[in-house]
Design a protein around this motif. Structure first.
Motif, PDB file in Angstrom:
ATOM      1  N   GLU A   1      -2.501 -28.935  -5.524  1.00  0.00           N
ATOM      2  CA  GLU A   1      -2.183 -27.675  -4.849  1.00  0.00           C
ATOM      3  C   GLU A   1      -1.643 -27.970  -3.436  1.00  0.00           C
ATOM      4  O   GLU A   1      -2.170 -28.810  -2.726  1.00  0.00           O
ATOM      5  CB  GLU A   1      -3.452 -26.828  -4.748  1.00  0.00           C
ATOM      6  N   GLY A   2      -0.556 -27.296  -3.069  1.00  0.00           N
ATOM      7  CA  GLY A   2       0.015 -27.473  -1.731  1.00  0.00           C
ATOM      8  C   GLY A   2       1.020 -28.606  -1.641  1.00  0.00           C
ATOM      9  O   GLY A   2       1.694 -28.768  -0.632  1.00  0.00           O
ATOM     10  N   GLU A   3       1.116 -29.385  -2.709  1.00  0.00           N
ATOM     11  CA  GLU A   3       2.018 -30.544  -2.701  1.00  0.00           C
ATOM     12  C   GLU A   3       3.351 -30.161  -3.337  1.00  0.00           C
ATOM     13  O   GLU A   3       3.411 -29.304  -4.213  1.00  0.00           O
ATOM     14  CB  GLU A   3       1.355 -31.664  -3.507  1.00  0.00           C
ATOM     15  N   ILE A   4       4.402 -30.864  -2.914  1.00  0.00           N
ATOM     16  CA  ILE A   4       5.722 -30.566  -3.431  1.00  0.00           C
ATOM     17  C   ILE A   4       5.985 -31.408  -4.688  1.00  0.00           C
ATOM     18  O   ILE A   4       5.547 -32.539  -4.781  1.00  0.00           O
ATOM     19  CB  ILE A   4       6.773 -30.847  -2.332  1.00  0.00           C
ATOM     20  N   GLY A   5       6.676 -30.812  -5.662  1.00  0.00           N
ATOM     21  CA  GLY A   5       6.986 -31.558  -6.881  1.00  0.00           C
ATOM     22  C   GLY A   5       8.170 -30.954  -7.616  1.00  0.00           C
ATOM     23  O   GLY A   5       8.706 -29.917  -7.218  1.00  0.00           O
ATOM     24  N   VAL A   6       8.575 -31.631  -8.676  1.00  0.00           N
ATOM     25  CA  VAL A   6       9.706 -31.170  -9.486  1.00  0.00           C
ATOM     26  C   VAL A   6       9.167 -30.395 -10.681  1.00  0.00           C
ATOM     27  O   VAL A   6       8.242 -30.839 -11.358  1.00  0.00           O
ATOM     28  CB  VAL A   6      10.525 -32.376 -10.003  1.00  0.00           C
ATOM     29  N   ALA A   7       9.742 -29.222 -10.947  1.00  0.00           N
ATOM     30  CA  ALA A   7       9.268 -28.404 -12.067  1.00  0.00           C
ATOM     31  C   ALA A   7       9.888 -28.895 -13.369  1.00  0.00           C
ATOM     32  O   ALA A   7      11.099 -29.026 -13.490  1.00  0.00           O
ATOM     33  CB  ALA A   7       9.631 -26.947 -11.825  1.00  0.00           C
ATOM     34  N   VAL A   8       9.004 -29.189 -14.322  1.00  0.00           N
ATOM     35  CA  VAL A   8       9.424 -29.612 -15.662  1.00  0.00           C
ATOM     36  C   VAL A   8       8.924 -28.542 -16.625  1.00  0.00           C
ATOM     37  O   VAL A   8       7.736 -28.237 -16.662  1.00  0.00           O
ATOM     38  CB  VAL A   8       8.831 -31.007 -15.977  1.00  0.00           C
ATOM     39  N   VAL A   9       9.854 -27.933 -17.373  1.00  0.00           N
ATOM     40  CA  VAL A   9       9.514 -26.711 -18.106  1.00  0.00           C
ATOM     41  C   VAL A   9       9.762 -26.859 -19.609  1.00  0.00           C
ATOM     42  O   VAL A   9      10.830 -27.303 -20.023  1.00  0.00           O
ATOM     43  CB  VAL A   9      10.359 -25.531 -17.553  1.00  0.00           C
ATOM     44  N   THR A  10       8.777 -26.475 -20.401  1.00  0.00           N
ATOM     45  CA  THR A  10       8.960 -26.374 -21.851  1.00  0.00           C
ATOM     46  C   THR A  10       8.802 -24.905 -22.260  1.00  0.00           C
ATOM     47  O   THR A  10       7.709 -24.356 -22.162  1.00  0.00           O
ATOM     48  CB  THR A  10       7.899 -27.219 -22.603  1.00  0.00           C
ATOM     49  N   PRO A  11       9.894 -24.259 -22.685  1.00  0.00           N
ATOM     50  CA  PRO A  11       9.756 -22.886 -23.194  1.00  0.00           C
ATOM     51  C   PRO A  11       9.060 -22.955 -24.552  1.00  0.00           C
ATOM     52  O   PRO A  11       9.451 -23.738 -25.407  1.00  0.00           O
ATOM     53  CB  PRO A  11      11.206 -22.408 -23.355  1.00  0.00           C
ATOM     54  N   LEU A  12       8.030 -22.126 -24.727  1.00  0.00           N
ATOM     55  CA  LEU A  12       7.171 -22.294 -25.899  1.00  0.00           C
ATOM     56  C   LEU A  12       7.456 -21.305 -27.020  1.00  0.00           C
ATOM     57  O   LEU A  12       6.548 -20.927 -27.737  1.00  0.00           O
ATOM     58  CB  LEU A  12       5.705 -22.189 -25.459  1.00  0.00           C
ATOM     59  N   GLY A  13       8.690 -20.857 -27.156  1.00  0.00           N
ATOM     60  CA  GLY A  13       8.907 -19.935 -28.273  1.00  0.00           C
ATOM     61  C   GLY A  13      10.375 -19.745 -28.607  1.00  0.00           C
ATOM     62  O   GLY A  13      10.730 -18.821 -29.327  1.00  0.00           O
ATOM     63  N   ARG A  14      11.223 -20.611 -28.083  1.00  0.00           N
ATOM     64  CA  ARG A  14      12.643 -20.412 -28.356  1.00  0.00           C
ATOM     65  C   ARG A  14      13.129 -21.422 -29.370  1.00  0.00           C
ATOM     66  O   ARG A  14      13.187 -22.602 -29.110  1.00  0.00           O
ATOM     67  CB  ARG A  14      13.431 -20.543 -27.057  1.00  0.00           C
ATOM     68  N   ARG A  15      13.514 -20.910 -30.526  1.00  0.00           N
ATOM     69  CA  ARG A  15      13.832 -21.833 -31.594  1.00  0.00           C
ATOM     70  C   ARG A  15      15.324 -22.158 -31.684  1.00  0.00           C
ATOM     71  O   ARG A  15      15.702 -23.187 -32.188  1.00  0.00           O
ATOM     72  CB  ARG A  15      13.308 -21.271 -32.903  1.00  0.00           C
ATOM     73  N   SER A  16      16.181 -21.264 -31.184  1.00  0.00           N
ATOM     74  CA  SER A  16      17.614 -21.522 -31.330  1.00  0.00           C
ATOM     75  C   SER A  16      18.093 -22.653 -30.419  1.00  0.00           C
ATOM     76  O   SER A  16      19.085 -23.306 -30.698  1.00  0.00           O
ATOM     77  CB  SER A  16      18.402 -20.253 -31.014  1.00  0.00           C
ATOM     78  N   PHE A  17      17.377 -22.876 -29.324  1.00  0.00           N
ATOM     79  CA  PHE A  17      17.793 -23.878 -28.332  1.00  0.00           C
ATOM     80  C   PHE A  17      16.526 -24.549 -27.806  1.00  0.00           C
ATOM     81  O   PHE A  17      16.107 -24.313 -26.682  1.00  0.00           O
ATOM     82  CB  PHE A  17      18.545 -23.153 -27.209  1.00  0.00           C
ATOM     83  N   PRO A  18      15.902 -25.387 -28.648  1.00  0.00           N
ATOM     84  CA  PRO A  18      14.622 -25.959 -28.220  1.00  0.00           C
ATOM     85  C   PRO A  18      14.798 -26.909 -27.043  1.00  0.00           C
ATOM     86  O   PRO A  18      15.778 -27.639 -26.969  1.00  0.00           O
ATOM     87  CB  PRO A  18      14.139 -26.721 -29.468  1.00  0.00           C
TER      88      PRO A  18
END
Ligand code: ZN
Length: 436
Positions: free
Chosen positions: A280-297
């Protein structure tokens, strides 16, 4: 009612974690089965090896360049990134291409509805309700966020007014004519509408806008407050991208952004190794996994967004994790004369302390062996020569304190700097030509 989905938005932390792990596994096996990209990328990684959130950290990240590369294949134009049959695709979208060749994003009807549902969370959290008549001051073209905003407003019960094919003056007239009380725009374009209204002799606060949702650029708190003061309204931020969808938004407490769980698994990783989850409070890079999109996983998509991790509680009662602040893009962070520089610092200073500055642009050049940094500044009309000289000195001093760099301050005539409607490009590094 405070929540769009009272059940999901107040689930205990452990439940959310369980659901996200389960959805992650489902996304993983779907991607591996249907997308050429992930069939090759995940070869040798068995779903049975993914038992805990720590196991997820062993799976390689996905970046934009890979998406571009796999889109060179058939079927045109999505190639190996497709997660469904191309016949099921019902909508074409694409990225803006500001960092290179655009990425094409296929949506099936099902995947599109998933995006709209995510957006309903973002809008509802920002206080949009059926009583709002929402003006969208853009021509949408192939850019996803406007279409999402459009359809999500409808689903939520707002009354949506598309504002394409008008110039800014025409849009100010339209807001007045139809008595719009909600608006969605980039921070830059919000400021521009206010400027244009003033030029027309209209106080932007008299337009009647109650709520504004911003996107498209990192918004310093000073810019958010400036928009609130100009329009006399509540202004909310959110973050997302064409590939993963919008994945976090601001609630009415206005203390950072809630990650839209369990629609996304968001990791915030330290920017050196891209492995460790930051504190918490630290800077970082956001890595995102969308958990419901099947056309473009997408699995562990490296957004290159730099954020500060936030606390896990919020006065609004939502239980989702938060980010405290969006810092900018990893692409925008530069070393200038050995000093790490983020353009957002300059924007924050200008918006907070120099209301007379209407527009600005930062230019970095190499003169001999030295880097030189210049701020080109356009001020409101009517300042005397003496006032401009004082402003120049104050700007130089203020920016020196905030960034540890000495700026050349160059004054430009009114109307000479570009006005942006989509993503502003106020930072120009002329030292290198990058090809990402
Ligand atoms: Zn909240």
């Amino acid at each position: 009612m405070n929540f769009w989905n009272p059940y999901l938005e107040t689930l205990p932390r452990e439940e959310l974690d369980k659901i996200e792990l389960c959805y992650f596994k489902r996304t993983f096996s779907h991607a591996k089965e249907y997308s050429v990209l992930y069939r090759e990328k995940l070869e040798g990684i068995d779903l049975r090896d993914v038992k805990t959130p720590d196991d997820i950290k062993k799976i390689p990240l996905t970046d934009k360049e890979e998406l571009r590369r796999y889109q060179e294949m058939e079927p045109f134009p999505y190639g190996g990134t497709l997660g469904r049959s191309i016949d099921e695709v019902t909508t074409f979208r694409q990225t803006s291409g500001t960092t290179g060749k655009p990425v094409y994003v296929p949506e099936t009807y099902e995947s599109w509805q998933w995006r709209i549902e995510v957006w309903c969370h973002i809008l509802y959290m920002a206080g949009f309700r059926p009583r709002h008549r929402v003006f969208l001051p853009f021509g949408y073209n192939v850019y996803v966020a406007f279409w999402e905003a459009h359809y999500a407003s409808e689903k939520l019960g707002c009354e949506l007014v598309p504002g394409g094919a008008l110039d800014t003056k025409g849009r100010v007239h339209k807001i007045i004519e139809i008595r719009a009380n909600g608006m969605m725009n980039t921070p830059t374009y919000g400021l521009h509408i206010a400027e244009e209204a003033k030029n027309m002799g209209i106080d932007p606060a008299s337009l009647g806008i109650e709520r504004m949702l911003c996107a498209g650029e990192p918004m310093p708190e000073a810019t958010r407050r400036r928009l609130e003061a100009l329009f006399g309204c509540h202004v909310f931020d959110h973050i997302g991208g064409t590939e993963p969808c919008a994945w976090a938004g601001m609630c009415e407490a206005k203390e950072g952004l809630h990650i839209i769980e369990p629609f996304f698994l968001v990791e915030i990783l330290d920017r050196e190794t891209l492995q460790r989850e930051v504190e918490e409070g630290e800077i970082g890079v956001a890595v995102v996994t969308p958990l419901g999109r099947r056309s473009f996983p997408l699995i562990r998509f490296n957004t290159k967004d730099l954020v500060i991790k936030g606390r896990e509680t919020c006065p609004c009662g939502r239980t989702s994790r938060k980010i405290k602040e969006v810092v900018g893009r990893t692409d925008d962070l530069r070393k200038i004369r050995g000093v790490l520089f983020s353009p957002k610092t300059v924007e924050a200073a200008v918006r907070h302390e120099f209301p007379e500055v209407v527009e600005f642009e930062i230019l970095v050049e190499r003169k001999g062996i030295m880097d030189e940094i210049t701020i080109r500044t356009e001020v409101a009309p009517g300042l005397s020569g003496q006032e401009i000289d004082q402003l120049r000195a104050r700007l130089r001093e203020n920016l020196k304190v905030k960034t540890n760099l000495s700026f050349h301050v160059q004054m430009e005539p009114p109307g000479s700097l570009p006005r942006y409607t989509l993503k502003a490009k106020r930072f120009k590094d002329m030292r290198e030509i990058r090809n990402d």
